[in-house]
Design a protein around this motif. Structure first.
Motif, mmCIF file in Angstrom:
data_model
loop_
_atom_site.group_PDB
_atom_site.id
_atom_site.type_symbol
_atom_site.label_atom_id
_atom_site.label_comp_id
_atom_site.label_asym_id
_atom_site.label_seq_id
_atom_site.Cartn_x
_atom_site.Cartn_y
_atom_site.Cartn_z
ATOM 1 N N GLU A 161 0.707 -1.535 -0.019
ATOM 2 C CA GLU A 161 -0.078 0.245 0.055
ATOM 3 C C GLU A 161 0.836 1.735 0.495
ATOM 4 O O GLU A 161 1.909 1.130 0.552
ATOM 5 C CB GLU A 161 -0.748 -0.176 1.303
ATOM 6 C CG GLU A 161 -1.807 -1.252 1.684
ATOM 7 C CD GLU A 161 -2.697 -1.438 2.869
ATOM 8 O OE1 GLU A 161 -1.659 -0.384 3.625
ATOM 9 O OE2 GLU A 161 -3.454 -1.660 2.372
ATOM 10 N N ARG A 162 0.591 2.490 -0.755
ATOM 11 C CA ARG A 162 1.110 3.784 -0.505
ATOM 12 C C ARG A 162 0.899 3.998 0.610
ATOM 13 O O ARG A 162 2.263 4.739 1.170
ATOM 14 C CB ARG A 162 0.308 4.687 -1.527
ATOM 15 C CG ARG A 162 0.786 5.679 -1.913
ATOM 16 C CD ARG A 162 0.074 7.032 -2.485
ATOM 17 N NE ARG A 162 1.120 8.100 -2.470
ATOM 18 C CZ ARG A 162 0.600 8.877 -2.212
ATOM 19 N NH1 ARG A 162 0.025 8.836 -0.862
ATOM 20 N NH2 ARG A 162 1.521 10.530 -2.793
ATOM 21 N N THR A 210 -0.344 16.283 -9.604
ATOM 22 C CA THR A 210 -0.746 17.212 -8.452
ATOM 23 C C THR A 210 -2.038 16.215 -8.503
ATOM 24 O O THR A 210 -2.670 15.539 -7.356
ATOM 25 C CB THR A 210 -0.868 18.067 -8.328
ATOM 26 O OG1 THR A 210 0.454 19.030 -8.019
ATOM 27 C CG2 THR A 210 -1.748 18.990 -7.150
ATOM 28 N N ALA A 211 -2.729 16.104 -9.615
ATOM 29 C CA ALA A 211 -4.092 15.060 -9.529
ATOM 30 C C ALA A 211 -3.934 13.748 -9.129
ATOM 31 O O ALA A 211 -5.167 13.498 -8.336
ATOM 32 C CB ALA A 211 -4.876 15.383 -10.960
ATOM 33 N N TRP A 227 -4.685 10.111 -4.711
ATOM 34 C CA TRP A 227 -4.105 8.738 -3.647
ATOM 35 C C TRP A 227 -4.994 9.205 -2.175
ATOM 36 O O TRP A 227 -4.725 8.742 -1.084
ATOM 37 C CB TRP A 227 -3.113 8.319 -3.907
ATOM 38 C CG TRP A 227 -2.965 7.633 -5.507
ATOM 39 C CD1 TRP A 227 -3.430 7.328 -6.046
ATOM 40 C CD2 TRP A 227 -1.605 8.179 -6.188
ATOM 41 N NE1 TRP A 227 -3.449 6.543 -6.763
ATOM 42 C CE2 TRP A 227 -2.243 6.990 -7.831
ATOM 43 C CE3 TRP A 227 0.106 8.968 -6.349
ATOM 44 C CZ2 TRP A 227 -1.051 7.291 -8.567
ATOM 45 C CZ3 TRP A 227 -0.028 9.091 -7.197
ATOM 46 C CH2 TRP A 227 0.054 7.991 -8.345
ATOM 47 N N GLU A 228 -4.531 10.382 -1.804
ATOM 48 C CA GLU A 228 -4.319 11.408 -0.357
ATOM 49 C C GLU A 228 -5.650 10.823 0.150
ATOM 50 O O GLU A 228 -5.827 11.035 1.075
ATOM 51 C CB GLU A 228 -3.712 12.889 -0.728
ATOM 52 C CG GLU A 228 -2.137 12.709 -0.697
ATOM 53 C CD GLU A 228 -1.797 11.972 0.804
ATOM 54 O OE1 GLU A 228 -1.717 12.411 1.831
ATOM 55 O OE2 GLU A 228 -0.708 11.171 0.164
ATOM 56 N N GLU A 259 -9.420 8.987 3.915
ATOM 57 C CA GLU A 259 -11.002 8.157 3.816
ATOM 58 C C GLU A 259 -10.840 6.507 4.199
ATOM 59 O O GLU A 259 -11.094 6.373 5.934
ATOM 60 C CB GLU A 259 -11.223 7.618 2.524
ATOM 61 C CG GLU A 259 -12.633 7.340 2.872
ATOM 62 C CD GLU A 259 -14.369 8.033 3.495
ATOM 63 O OE1 GLU A 259 -14.654 7.161 3.852
ATOM 64 O OE2 GLU A 259 -13.528 8.381 3.629
ATOM 65 N N ARG A 260 -9.567 6.364 4.159
ATOM 66 C CA ARG A 260 -8.648 4.288 5.097
ATOM 67 C C ARG A 260 -8.667 5.466 6.048
ATOM 68 O O ARG A 260 -9.182 4.356 6.816
ATOM 69 C CB ARG A 260 -7.982 3.609 4.274
ATOM 70 C CG ARG A 260 -8.305 3.519 3.163
ATOM 71 C CD ARG A 260 -7.562 2.763 1.792
ATOM 72 N NE ARG A 260 -7.325 1.266 2.559
ATOM 73 C CZ ARG A 260 -6.102 0.962 2.751
ATOM 74 N NH1 ARG A 260 -4.514 1.695 1.864
ATOM 75 N NH2 ARG A 260 -5.708 0.356 3.728
ATOM 76 N N LYS A 261 -7.851 5.999 6.746
ATOM 77 C CA LYS A 261 -7.748 7.027 7.846
ATOM 78 C C LYS A 261 -8.741 6.842 8.658
ATOM 79 O O LYS A 261 -9.186 6.676 10.324
ATOM 80 C CB LYS A 261 -6.419 7.284 8.039
ATOM 81 C CG LYS A 261 -5.385 7.693 7.354
ATOM 82 C CD LYS A 261 -3.938 8.483 7.759
ATOM 83 C CE LYS A 261 -3.658 8.957 6.498
ATOM 84 N NZ LYS A 261 -2.916 10.359 5.854
ATOM 85 N N ARG A 262 -9.741 7.693 7.940
ATOM 86 C CA ARG A 262 -10.557 7.798 8.274
ATOM 87 C C ARG A 262 -11.547 6.512 9.228
ATOM 88 O O ARG A 262 -11.958 6.127 10.270
ATOM 89 C CB ARG A 262 -11.753 9.443 7.873
ATOM 90 C CG ARG A 262 -12.873 8.856 8.959
ATOM 91 C CD ARG A 262 -13.875 10.237 7.945
ATOM 92 N NE ARG A 262 -14.895 9.222 7.097
ATOM 93 C CZ ARG A 262 -16.149 8.420 6.655
ATOM 94 N NH1 ARG A 262 -16.296 8.230 8.091
ATOM 95 N NH2 ARG A 262 -15.786 7.629 5.792
#
Length: 120
Positions: free
Chosen positions: A47-48, A76-77, A82-83, A88-91
């Motif tokens: 995973e990134r 940047t897009a 990805w960020e 969302e995954r962190k949340r």
């Protein structure tokens, strides 16, 4: 005469102030693609998010400096996409009671050695 305010005594103060005051996050994120592999040591983290954590670890300056020198800055897009996904995954992980994203598998070095054993 006004008293002179001391500067931040160490890099820790600056690293804490960057995201809060200057809205600056880890610049290494702009050099890492979505493959989940460290471009320098070729460890497959799957995973990134975990590659970014590997490269921002102060104990691994060799990988971090090499990425800054060898890898081109990504569009940047793509980085924002990805960020947003990682955010969302962190949340979701925080809602489930974790402080970070749980790894889906062990990291595999370029030599095929398994590191960071994951138990489920």
């Amino acid at each position: 005469m006004l008293p002179v305010r001391p500067r931040m005594g160490d890099g820790k103060g600056l690293s804490c102030a960057l995201p809060q005051v200057h809205n600056e996050t880890a610049p290494i994120k702009h050099y890492i693609d979505d493959s989940g592999v460290c471009p320098e040591c070729l460890t497959d983290f799957k995973e990134r998010f975990h590659v970014v954590r590997h490269l921002t670890d102060k104990r691994r300056p060799k990988c971090r400096h090499a990425v800054f020198q060898k890898c081109p800055r990504l569009p940047t897009a793509d980085v924002q996409m990805w960020e947003a996904r990682d955010c969302e995954r962190k949340r979701c992980a925080r809602q489930q009671g974790s402080t970070q994203i749980i790894a889906t598998g062990s990291a595999i070095t370029a030599e095929g050695k398994r590191v960071g054993h994951v138990q489920k």
